[in-house]
Every structure is written in C-alpha cells, then in structure tokens.
Scaffold this motif. Sequence first.
Motif, mmCIF file in Angstrom:
data_model
loop_
_atom_site.group_PDB
_atom_site.id
_atom_site.type_symbol
_atom_site.label_atom_id
_atom_site.label_comp_id
_atom_site.label_asym_id
_atom_site.label_seq_id
_atom_site.Cartn_x
_atom_site.Cartn_y
_atom_site.Cartn_z
ATOM 1 N N GLU A 68 34.101 40.618 62.177
ATOM 2 C CA GLU A 68 35.314 40.105 61.550
ATOM 3 C C GLU A 68 35.001 38.807 60.830
ATOM 4 O O GLU A 68 34.767 37.776 61.463
ATOM 5 N N GLN A 70 35.682 36.996 56.567
ATOM 6 C CA GLN A 70 36.380 37.202 55.304
ATOM 7 C C GLN A 70 35.399 37.254 54.132
ATOM 8 O O GLN A 70 34.535 36.392 53.994
ATOM 9 N N GLN A 77 38.833 41.511 55.478
ATOM 10 C CA GLN A 77 38.617 40.834 56.762
ATOM 11 C C GLN A 77 37.453 41.383 57.586
ATOM 12 O O GLN A 77 37.255 40.974 58.720
ATOM 13 N N ARG A 78 36.654 42.293 57.050
ATOM 14 C CA ARG A 78 35.543 42.859 57.820
ATOM 15 C C ARG A 78 34.313 42.972 56.916
ATOM 16 O O ARG A 78 34.417 43.266 55.741
#
Length: 111
Positions: A68, A70, A77-78
């Motif tokens: 996780e 940005q 977000q991954r």
Amino acid sequence: MHFCPSCTNLLLVECGAGQGGESCLVCQTCPYMYPISRPFVARTVLKRKEVDDVLGGDKAWANVDSIETQCPKCRHQRAYFMQIQLRSADEPMTIFYRCCNPECKYNWKEN
C-alpha cells in the motif's frame, strides 16, 4: 583510428616525420612509420547498443509482492515493489515500485 600492424598500438599523426617532410602515421612503441601521401577520410557509423532494462522488463514484475503506497503519477493506492542491490554490499538496497493500475504502470524508486 589506425593501429600499428606489428604491435597493435594506436598510430599518431606526426607532421614532417617522413622523408621529404611529409606527414606520417607513427607508432610510439615500435619504429613503424606509414607515410601519408594524400588526404584520406574514413567514416564508420557505429551501431548503438540496445538499452537494457535495468529492472528486467515486464517479466521481472510478474511474481512480485504489492504494498500500500501512493503512485506519484495517478495517485493509485497500491504498487508492486522489488528490492535490488545496486551499490556495494555495505549500502542499503534500492526499492523500485511499479503502479498496480494497469493503465498507468509508472515506475519509481524510493529516495
């Protein structure tokens, strides 16, 4: 560039070194001299090497873990991550990331 046929060292141009004051190609390590009687030009177009993908291309990213974080480009977000030792062993490993968004696939490294 021209090379000496007897010792394979690079030949240098020396003005007035030959008989009659003509320019010669001269070897610095052996007595080889080649008189230059007329101007000559030789051009060789070198083939450029293909740039290697440092990260191994798409195949290298096939079985890596994701985390996780940005993406700096699309804000997804991954991202996948991979650690590679680029410097000497006493330096930390460099972490490379690739966005998990299939439309982005942006690559970046940890600063």
